[in-house]
Every structure is written in structure tokens, then in C-alpha cells.
Design an enzyme around this catalytic site. Structure first.
Site, PDB file in Angstrom:
ATOM      1  N   CYS A 164       0.813  -1.229   0.000  1.00 51.01           N
ATOM      2  CA  CYS A 164       0.000   0.000   0.000  1.00 51.01           C
ATOM      3  C   CYS A 164       0.841   1.272   0.000  1.00 51.01           C
ATOM      4  CB  CYS A 164      -0.936   0.017   1.198  1.00 51.01           C
ATOM      5  SG  CYS A 164      -2.277  -1.158   1.020  1.00 51.01           S
TER       6      CYS A 164
HETATM    7  N1  COA Z   1     -20.538  -9.333   7.243  1.00 53.16           N
HETATM    8  C1  COA Z   1     -21.058  -9.407   8.483  1.00 53.16           C
HETATM    9  N2  COA Z   1     -20.332  -9.626   9.579  1.00 53.16           N
HETATM   10  C2  COA Z   1     -19.003  -9.797   9.424  1.00 53.16           C
HETATM   11  C3  COA Z   1     -18.397  -9.740   8.155  1.00 53.16           C
HETATM   12  C4  COA Z   1     -19.205  -9.496   7.027  1.00 53.16           C
HETATM   13  N3  COA Z   1     -18.727  -9.423   5.797  1.00 53.16           N
HETATM   14  N4  COA Z   1     -17.073  -9.938   8.302  1.00 53.16           N
HETATM   15  C5  COA Z   1     -16.848 -10.113   9.612  1.00 53.16           C
HETATM   16  N5  COA Z   1     -18.007 -10.032  10.296  1.00 53.16           N
HETATM   17  C6  COA Z   1     -18.219 -10.177  11.741  1.00 53.16           C
HETATM   18  C7  COA Z   1     -17.181 -11.057  12.372  1.00 53.16           C
HETATM   19  O1  COA Z   1     -17.564 -12.398  12.278  1.00 53.16           O
HETATM   20  C8  COA Z   1     -17.158 -10.550  13.799  1.00 53.16           C
HETATM   21  O2  COA Z   1     -18.215 -11.134  14.513  1.00 53.16           O
HETATM   22  P1  COA Z   1     -18.037 -11.585  16.051  1.00 53.16           P
HETATM   23  O3  COA Z   1     -17.683 -10.320  16.778  1.00 53.16           O
HETATM   24  O4  COA Z   1     -19.373 -12.131  16.368  1.00 53.16           O
HETATM   25  O5  COA Z   1     -16.923 -12.583  16.032  1.00 53.16           O
HETATM   26  C9  COA Z   1     -17.494  -9.072  13.652  1.00 53.16           C
HETATM   27  O6  COA Z   1     -18.100  -8.913  12.375  1.00 53.16           O
HETATM   28  C10 COA Z   1     -16.298  -8.168  13.784  1.00 53.16           C
HETATM   29  O7  COA Z   1     -15.296  -8.599  12.872  1.00 53.16           O
HETATM   30  P2  COA Z   1     -13.913  -7.866  12.773  1.00 53.16           P
HETATM   31  O8  COA Z   1     -13.069  -8.486  11.716  1.00 53.16           O
HETATM   32  O9  COA Z   1     -13.295  -7.786  14.113  1.00 53.16           O
HETATM   33  O10 COA Z   1     -14.405  -6.418  12.267  1.00 53.16           O
HETATM   34  P3  COA Z   1     -13.736  -5.012  12.389  1.00 53.16           P
HETATM   35  O11 COA Z   1     -14.704  -4.097  12.982  1.00 53.16           O
HETATM   36  O12 COA Z   1     -12.354  -5.046  12.924  1.00 53.16           O
HETATM   37  O13 COA Z   1     -13.594  -4.599  10.836  1.00 53.16           O
HETATM   38  C11 COA Z   1     -11.987  -4.495   9.055  1.00 53.16           C
HETATM   39  C12 COA Z   1     -12.857  -5.381   9.943  1.00 53.16           C
HETATM   40  C13 COA Z   1     -11.129  -5.401   8.192  1.00 53.16           C
HETATM   41  C14 COA Z   1     -12.896  -3.671   8.153  1.00 53.16           C
HETATM   42  C15 COA Z   1     -11.144  -3.545   9.904  1.00 53.16           C
HETATM   43  O14 COA Z   1     -10.501  -4.254  10.938  1.00 53.16           O
HETATM   44  C16 COA Z   1     -10.098  -2.810   9.125  1.00 53.16           C
HETATM   45  O15 COA Z   1     -10.369  -2.132   8.174  1.00 53.16           O
HETATM   46  N6  COA Z   1      -8.835  -2.876   9.569  1.00 53.16           N
HETATM   47  C17 COA Z   1      -7.743  -2.227   8.906  1.00 53.16           C
HETATM   48  C18 COA Z   1      -7.556  -2.882   7.623  1.00 53.16           C
HETATM   49  C19 COA Z   1      -6.474  -2.296   6.787  1.00 53.16           C
HETATM   50  O16 COA Z   1      -6.228  -1.137   6.737  1.00 53.16           O
HETATM   51  N7  COA Z   1      -5.819  -3.153   6.078  1.00 53.16           N
HETATM   52  C20 COA Z   1      -4.859  -2.730   5.185  1.00 53.16           C
HETATM   53  C21 COA Z   1      -5.141  -3.393   3.928  1.00 53.16           C
HETATM   54  S1  COA Z   1      -3.964  -2.905   2.806  1.00 53.16           S
END
Ligand code: COA
Length: 402
Positions: A185
Site C-alpha cells: 500500500c
Molecule cells: N458481514 C457481516 N459480519 C461480518 C463480516 C461481514 N462481511 N465480516 C466479519 N463479520 C463479523 C465477524 O464475524 C465478527 O463477529 P463476532 O464479533 O461475532 O466474532 C465481527 O463482524 C467483527 O469482525 P472484525 O473483523 O473484528 O471487524 P472489524 O470491525 O475489525 O472490521 C476491518 C474489519 C477489516 C474492516 C477492519 O478491521 C479494518 O479495516 N482494519 C484495517 C484494515 C487495513 O487497513 N488493512 C490494510 C489493507 S492494505
């Protein structure tokens, strides 16, 4: 850990208080790098969260149906539906552009597809890079023969070699040299510093940093945790010696690069590891992340890096007119800009393109800069900032000259 820093005034020079006088910016008054222009190519097709979730949920239903006996016997885990509400709340993404919508949404394919091209045809990655580069050249009033080098800076390269940059160079008709660089990135900001260093050293006067990001190819569209994250795009940044730049340009006040190894964003695909990426056993040959850990670890690292670098350049972070941040997650950008500016940033101070483009890897902060910089006036100071896999982070402090 490796750190590299370069600022216009040179590491040991005593910098004046803000505002920095333009004549003092140069480390070498003969060769002072600036951003002359940018270019953007956006694929026509776009996928909304609703379309994406409908397709994903069909895949889940199909999978659960096909594996119903194994699921009932506890041998296979049932997959869960995705949700539009979750995606928007967790990421801020509402849609993403892609080069091939139909196969990505087909529950039996869920991967981009296009006709294979012969070696005599322009490859798809070069094609979109050329489109962005042509726009950057046009906006600067520059002809291809004035450019000395092309850096193709992106998260994934279409092939091992010849370098994508050399194909783009040839398609544009540039005499000089080109090479590929991948810092995930942060590829574009690392490319800008590299280009700026070539200009400073007198090895090139005009350098194109091209970032064709076909991220739909590395995304696991079958993975509920990440299937919504990425989109396709291409950007270009023209870094030039101030002596030849158009009257309206951006002085580069200073750049800073930082890398710290982490497995929290990883993709094991590679030439020593050619297993088919669509096989369920090979999910690690596509993008995989521990999103929560990324969030927690990267936000403080990047906010501190920006504050430290601003201090070195004697810029009050609160005075930054605009932050063009990496576009991965709206929550991350909210927290970083809050720490840097000292208050919650509005859309004018920290514009988002994440809602319509999704995460476009290294191109994200450049799209934000490209689309939201025309209105700034002479003397306005802003920051282009990237962060992502590696971990890697890059800052480019710029000041408008108009
Ligand atoms: N639809 C519905 N629910 C979902 C889901 C989806 N597509 N994907 C995950 N969930 C659920 C999970 O199962 C989890 O449920 P639980 O709490 O019952 O176990 C819950 O949502 C939370 O999941 P989590 O992965 O912890 O979500 P989050 O709030 O951390 O968001 C990201 C996920 C990836 C969007 C976020 O962490 C993020 O953007 N992080 C930074 C990513 C980044 O910058 N990466 C760089 C890439 S280059």
C-alpha cells in the site's frame, strides 16, 4: 527495521520557522524535485455493497447446500452470510470499481477474468497505467520525450519480467529507464521519494511514478472478512525538477519512509509457490489480514510518524490545510487525522474516496490528492500519506505553488 528520510533542506540544515521560504527548500538549488501533475484512470464498472453481498450470499448458500451432509456431520463448517450494514459500518466502503464485474459477481467464479493477451499486445496492467500516465503528462503539458524514467510502483505485478515499467515506458514512447517496485500500500509514496531522489541527484529531470492497482486479482472474494475491501484503479504522479515544472505545481517539502516487519497483512503468492489461488487450501496465496491488529498497530505508528516528520520540517501539524491519507478504512483515517490535527477532521481537511473506490492499495492517497487538491491556493501545505502491508508507511509533505 529500515528508515529512510529526505527533506528538501537536507538533514543537517537548520530550517526556518513556518512558513518555509521557498528558496531555502532546496538541498541542491540546481535540482529541486516537485510534483508537476497527477493522472487517474477509473474503470467504468463499479460494484455496490448490495450487489456484492447478494453475490457473496448466493455463494454461501450454494456452498452450504453442496456440503450439507458434511456440515451436518460436523466435518465442514457452514459459511455465514455477509451484510451491507457491516461492510459500511466497519470500513466506510459503499462501492468499488473493478475491471471485470461479471466474473467477480458470478458465485461460481468470484475472481476477475479477461481474455488472455498475446505477448505482442499491451498487457492489462500496462494499459491502465498508460492511461493514468497520459493524463498526468497532458495536465503538465509534457511530451513523452521529456520524461527520463518510469517507476511502476504497485502491490502486485502481473508477471515476473520484463518489468511492467519498461512496457509502460515503451507504450508511452519514453527514452530512458524504468523498473518495478512493490511496497504494497505504500508503493506510490516510496515511488515519489525514489523519483525525488533521482531528480535531486541529477540522474533524471522528469520521472513518472505509475501505480496500476488491479487489486481485484489478489482479493479473496469468497472470504467474508475481507471480500468487500478492494477495488481497481491506476494513478500516475509526475515528479520533476522545479526548473522544468509547470507554473502551478507542488513543492515537495520533505518525504519520510518507514518499514516494520509484520505478518498481519500477507500474501504468499509467488513464483516459488504456484498453487492455484482459487483452491480453498490456498487462501493464503491471496490477500489475508488480521484487520483488528492492523488497525490497532498502524494508527499510532502513522500518527506519530506524521507528527515527528512535521516537527523536523518545522510545520505545525494542526496548520496542515489538507491530509490525503491512505484509503483503507474510514475509522483509521478519522483517528489518524484527529491525532495529527488535534480535532476531528471534516471532509475538507481529510477527504475520502474510500466510499466509491474502496481500498485501492497504494493508489488511494494519490486518488484523494488528484481529486481534492485543485481548490488549494498558493502557499497551502498538505500531506500525502500511505500505510499498509510490510508494515510500510510513507509521508510526502507538499506546498502548492500557483
Ligand atoms: N458481514 C457481516 N459480519 C461480518 C463480516 C461481514 N462481511 N465480516 C466479519 N463479520 C463479523 C465477524 O464475524 C465478527 O463477529 P463476532 O464479533 O461475532 O466474532 C465481527 O463482524 C467483527 O469482525 P472484525 O473483523 O473484528 O471487524 P472489524 O470491525 O475489525 O472490521 C476491518 C474489519 C477489516 C474492516 C477492519 O478491521 C479494518 O479495516 N482494519 C484495517 C484494515 C487495513 O487497513 N488493512 C490494510 C489493507 S492494505
Amino acid at each position: 527495521m529500515f528508515e529512510a528520510s529526505s527533506c528538501g533542506a537536507g538533514a543537517s540544515a537548520v530550517l526556518p520557522a513556518t512558513p518555509i521560504k521557498r528558496e531555502l527548500i532546496a538541498v541542491n538549488p540546481t535540482h529541486r524535485p516537485v510534483i508537476s501533475s497527477t493522472g487517474l484512470f477509473t474503470p467504468e464498472e463499479s460494484i455496490t455493497n448490495e450487489e456484492l453481498v447478494t453475490s457473496f450470499n448466493s455463494f454461501v448458500d450454494l456452498h452450504n447446500q453442496q456440503n450439507s451432509d458434511a456440515i451436518a456431520a460436523g466435518e465442514v463448517e457452514a459459511l455465514q452470510h455477509s451484510s451491507v450494514e457491516f461492510i459500511e459500518k466497519a470500513s466506510g466502503i459503499k462501492a468499488r470499481h473493478v475491471l471485470a464485474k461479471q466474473p467477480v459477481l458470478d458465485p461460481e467464479v468470484m475472481s476477475p477474468r479477461w481474455d488472455e493477451r498475446s505477448n505482442d499486445e499491451l498487457s492489462i496492467m500496462a494499459e491502465i497505467g498508460v492511461k493514468a500516465a497520459e493524463q498526468a503528462l497532458k495536465r503538465a503539458g509534457r511530451k513523452a520525450e521529456d520524461v527520463d524514467a518510469v517507476l511502476c510502483a504497485a502491490s502486485n505485478m502481473q508477471r515476473a519480467y520484463p518489468a511492467m515499467a519498461i512496457e509502460i515506458q515503451q507504450a508511452l514512447g519514453i527514452d530512458g529507464f524504468g523498473f518495478d517496485m512493490n511496497v504494497a500500500c505504500s508503493s506510490a509514496t516510496f515511488g515519489i521519494q525514489t523519483a525525488a531522489d533521482y531528480v535531486r541527484a541529477g540522474n533524471a529531470r522528469s520521472v513518472l511514478v505509475v501505480s496500476p492497482e488491479i487489486t481485484s486479482g489478489h482479493l479473496n472474494w469468497r472470504d467474508r472478512d475481507s471480500h468487500f475491501i478492494f477495488g481497481d484503479v491506476a494513478t500516475a504522479v509526475l515528479v520533476e525538477d522545479a526548473a522544468m515544472a509547470p507554473a502551478s505545481h507542488w513543492d515537495i517539502l520533505g518525504t519520510k519512509l518507514k518499514t516494520v516487519f509484520s505478518n498481519n497483512i500477507r500474501n504468499n503468492f509467488g513464483f516459488l509457490n504456484r498453487a492455484h489461488p482459487e483452491s480453498a487450501d490456498n487462501a493464503d496465496k491471496l490477500f489475508v489480514q488480521e484487520g483488528r491488529k492492523v488497525f490497532k498497530e498502524v494508527v499510532p505508528m502513522v500518527a506519530q510518524m506524521i507528527i515527528d516528520e512535521a516537527e523536523k520540517l518545522q510545520i505545525d501539524p494542526a496548520s496542515l490545510r489538507r491530509l490525503w491519507l491512505h484509503q483503507a478504512n474510514a475509522g483509521m483515517n478519522r483517528l489518524i487525522s484527529q491525532r495529527v490535527l488535534g480535532h476531528e477532521a471534516n471532509d475538507d481537511e481529510s477527504p475520502t474516496v474510500l466510499d466509491t473506490y474502496g481500498n485501492t492499495s497504494s493508489a488511494g492517497s494519490i486518488i484523494a490528492f488528484h481529486q481534492h487538491s485543485e481548490d488549494l491556493v498558493d502557499g497551502d501545505t498538505g500531506l500525502i500519506c500511505s500505510f499498509g502491508a510490510g508494515y510500510s508507511a510513507g509521508t510526502v509533505f507538499v506546498r502548492k505553488v500557483a
